[in-house]
Design an enzyme around this catalytic site. Structure first.
Site, short mmCIF file in Angstrom:
data_model
loop_
_atom_site.label_atom_id
_atom_site.label_comp_id
_atom_site.label_asym_id
_atom_site.label_seq_id
_atom_site.Cartn_x
_atom_site.Cartn_y
_atom_site.Cartn_z
N LYS A 160 -1.96 5.11 8.61
CA LYS A 160 -1.12 5.14 7.40
C LYS A 160 -1.99 5.35 6.15
O LYS A 160 -1.71 6.20 5.31
CB LYS A 160 -0.33 3.83 7.27
CG LYS A 160 0.45 3.73 5.98
CD LYS A 160 0.98 2.35 5.65
CE LYS A 160 1.42 2.33 4.19
NZ LYS A 160 1.91 1.05 3.71
N LYS A 198 -7.95 1.36 -2.88
CA LYS A 198 -7.60 0.96 -1.51
C LYS A 198 -7.81 2.12 -0.53
O LYS A 198 -8.43 1.96 0.53
CB LYS A 198 -6.14 0.49 -1.50
CG LYS A 198 -5.51 0.32 -0.15
CD LYS A 198 -5.69 -1.05 0.42
CE LYS A 198 -5.16 -1.11 1.85
NZ LYS A 198 -5.36 -2.36 2.49
N THR A 248 0.87 -1.18 0.00
CA THR A 248 0.00 0.00 0.00
C THR A 248 0.91 1.22 0.00
O THR A 248 1.63 1.46 0.98
CB THR A 248 -0.90 0.03 1.25
OG1 THR A 248 -1.67 -1.17 1.28
CG2 THR A 248 -1.83 1.23 1.23
P1 NAD Z 1 6.02 -5.86 7.36
O1 NAD Z 1 6.72 -4.70 7.96
O2 NAD Z 1 5.64 -7.03 8.19
O3 NAD Z 1 6.90 -6.43 6.12
C1 NAD Z 1 7.66 -5.64 5.26
C2 NAD Z 1 8.94 -6.41 4.92
O4 NAD Z 1 9.68 -5.66 3.96
C3 NAD Z 1 9.85 -6.64 6.14
O5 NAD Z 1 10.10 -8.02 6.27
C4 NAD Z 1 11.11 -5.84 5.79
O6 NAD Z 1 12.30 -6.45 6.26
C5 NAD Z 1 11.04 -5.85 4.27
N1 NAD Z 1 11.83 -4.80 3.63
C6 NAD Z 1 11.83 -3.47 3.89
N2 NAD Z 1 12.68 -2.82 3.06
C7 NAD Z 1 13.22 -3.78 2.26
C8 NAD Z 1 14.17 -3.74 1.21
N3 NAD Z 1 14.74 -2.60 0.81
N4 NAD Z 1 14.51 -4.91 0.62
C9 NAD Z 1 13.96 -6.08 1.03
N5 NAD Z 1 13.05 -6.17 2.01
C10 NAD Z 1 12.70 -5.03 2.62
O7 NAD Z 1 4.73 -5.24 6.62
P2 NAD Z 1 3.40 -6.03 6.18
O8 NAD Z 1 2.43 -6.04 7.30
O9 NAD Z 1 3.80 -7.31 5.51
O10 NAD Z 1 2.82 -5.01 5.09
C11 NAD Z 1 3.37 -4.89 3.78
C12 NAD Z 1 2.50 -3.95 2.97
O11 NAD Z 1 1.16 -4.48 2.92
C13 NAD Z 1 2.38 -2.54 3.58
O12 NAD Z 1 2.40 -1.60 2.52
C14 NAD Z 1 1.03 -2.56 4.29
O13 NAD Z 1 0.45 -1.27 4.36
C15 NAD Z 1 0.24 -3.48 3.37
N6 NAD Z 1 -0.90 -4.16 4.03
C16 NAD Z 1 -0.72 -4.79 5.24
C17 NAD Z 1 -1.79 -5.42 5.84
C18 NAD Z 1 -1.63 -6.12 7.18
O14 NAD Z 1 -2.66 -6.51 7.77
N7 NAD Z 1 -0.40 -6.35 7.67
C19 NAD Z 1 -3.05 -5.44 5.22
C20 NAD Z 1 -3.19 -4.84 3.98
C21 NAD Z 1 -2.10 -4.20 3.39
#
Ligand code: NAD
Length: 299
Positions: free
Chosen positions: A246, A171, A96
């Site tokens: 966010k 979204k 997102t």
């Molecule tokens: P998270 O923080 O658990 O995972 C993000 C991952 O990205 C981490 O493991 C981090 O180490 C990795 N990362 C960051 N920078 C990096 C890079 N340069 N290279 C490689 N890896 C890198 O976040 P999440 O909960 O998995 O969410 C991911 C996306 O999905 C976000 O944009 C969030 O808004 C969206 N989202 C999350 C949910 C939810 O319920 N968690 C629901 C809908 C949408």
């Protein structure tokens, strides 16, 4: 079956990767976190030492990263994946992120002869694990048709929202509705309490009247009427206040850029900022009812 490079294996990316492997795809995985890489290896992915290595030989590259800045840093520049990937690669960004970055990435992908889709999801970590996410997809019909069978391994509803950036637009518009409606429903319950109207009676009447909405009937912010809602378990998430904030910030930035009047969205963003700053950013977003009552959430 496709060879897929997958960057970003966190709470969402980790289970999404498992479903791709279950469906028979070959996944080349990279994350900055050693723990996330270990879990990906256990799930059957080829673990890579960099995002560039994950892109080697991949026909499709998926990113699931925290925010626009992370996606830009992985995809753009001399060492970014738009430069490293073979021409004609399909990029799917399921993170997102802001609409502006998404649109810019469509343009940059085109300059490098790649296809790009903005494809944020709803359904949370539960939906990611169960393979029942909703994907809201922006981009060309050609890219969408190529992505559909891959997204189907991770999601149940795959919706083509329109051209570049419309997945992100869908979204943030949806979540702005959700934030405003949750505050409205919460205010109604708080008022009912003061007026001596029971939670159950308000629920029974409003859920069959013009106040009916998802925040009331599926995610009711008081315990009792909807047993599965987070209100019945001390507002354990669910969907955290931090994540709602966010998405509201992204909606407000987009509204500012597009000159759209969203006064209730702005109020909702301000209320969620206060709620999160009161130490409740990890609480489910429906816990805002306690903030509106002037109470701290329990424990
Ligand atoms: P998270 O923080 O658990 O995972 C993000 C991952 O990205 C981490 O493991 C981090 O180490 C990795 N990362 C960051 N920078 C990096 C890079 N340069 N290279 C490689 N890896 C890198 O976040 P999440 O909960 O998995 O969410 C991911 C996306 O999905 C976000 O944009 C969030 O808004 C969206 N989202 C999350 C949910 C939810 O319920 N968690 C629901 C809908 C949408």
């Amino acid at each position: 079956m496709a060879i897929i490079g997958f960057v970003g294996l966190g709470n969402m990316g980790g289970p999404m990767l498992r479903n791709l492997i279950k469906a028979g795809h070959t996944v080349r995985a990279f994350d900055l976190s050693a723990r996330a890489l270990e879990a990906a290896k256990d799930a059957g992915a080829s673990v890579c030492a960099s995002s560039g290595e994950a892109a080697e030989g991949a026909q499709v590259i998926l990113t699931m990263l925290p925010a626009g800045a992370h996606v830009r840093s992985v995809l753009l520049g001399d060492t970014g994946l738009f430069s490293a990937a073979q021409k004609g690669t399909l990029f799917i960004d399921a993170s997102t992120i802001d609409v502006e970055t998404a649109r810019m990435l469509h343009e940059e992908a085109g300059k490098s002869s790649h296809l790009f889709l903005d494809a944020p999801v709803s359904g949370g970590t539960g939906g990611a694990a169960a393979g029942t996410l909703t994907f809201m997809v922006g981009g060309s019909e050609e890219a969408f048709m190529r992505a559909k069978p891959i997204l189907a391994a991770m999601g149940k509803n795959i919706v083509h929202a329109g051209g570049a950036g419309t997945g992100q637009a869908a979204k943030i518009c949806n979540n702005m509705i959700l934030a405003i409606s949750m505050i409205g429903v919460s205010e109604a319950f708080v008022l009912a309490e003061k007026l001596g109207l029971s939670h159950q009676k308000l629920f029974d009447i409003a859920s069959t009247s013009s106040g009916q909405c998802w925040s009331l009937t599926s995610y009711c912010p008081v315990p009792g009427p909807v047993p599965a809602s987070p209100a019945n378990r001390d507002f354990q998430p669910g969907f955290t206040a931090a994540m709602m904030l966010k998405d509201l910030k992204l909606a407000m930035a987009a509204a500012m850029g597009a000159n759209a009047a969203t006064p209730l969205g702005a109020q909702a963003a301000a209320l969620y900022a206060l709620f999160a700053a009161s130490g409740e950013e990890g609480r489910d977003f429906s816990g805002i009812i306690q903030f509106l009552r002037g109470e701290n959430a329990p424990g």
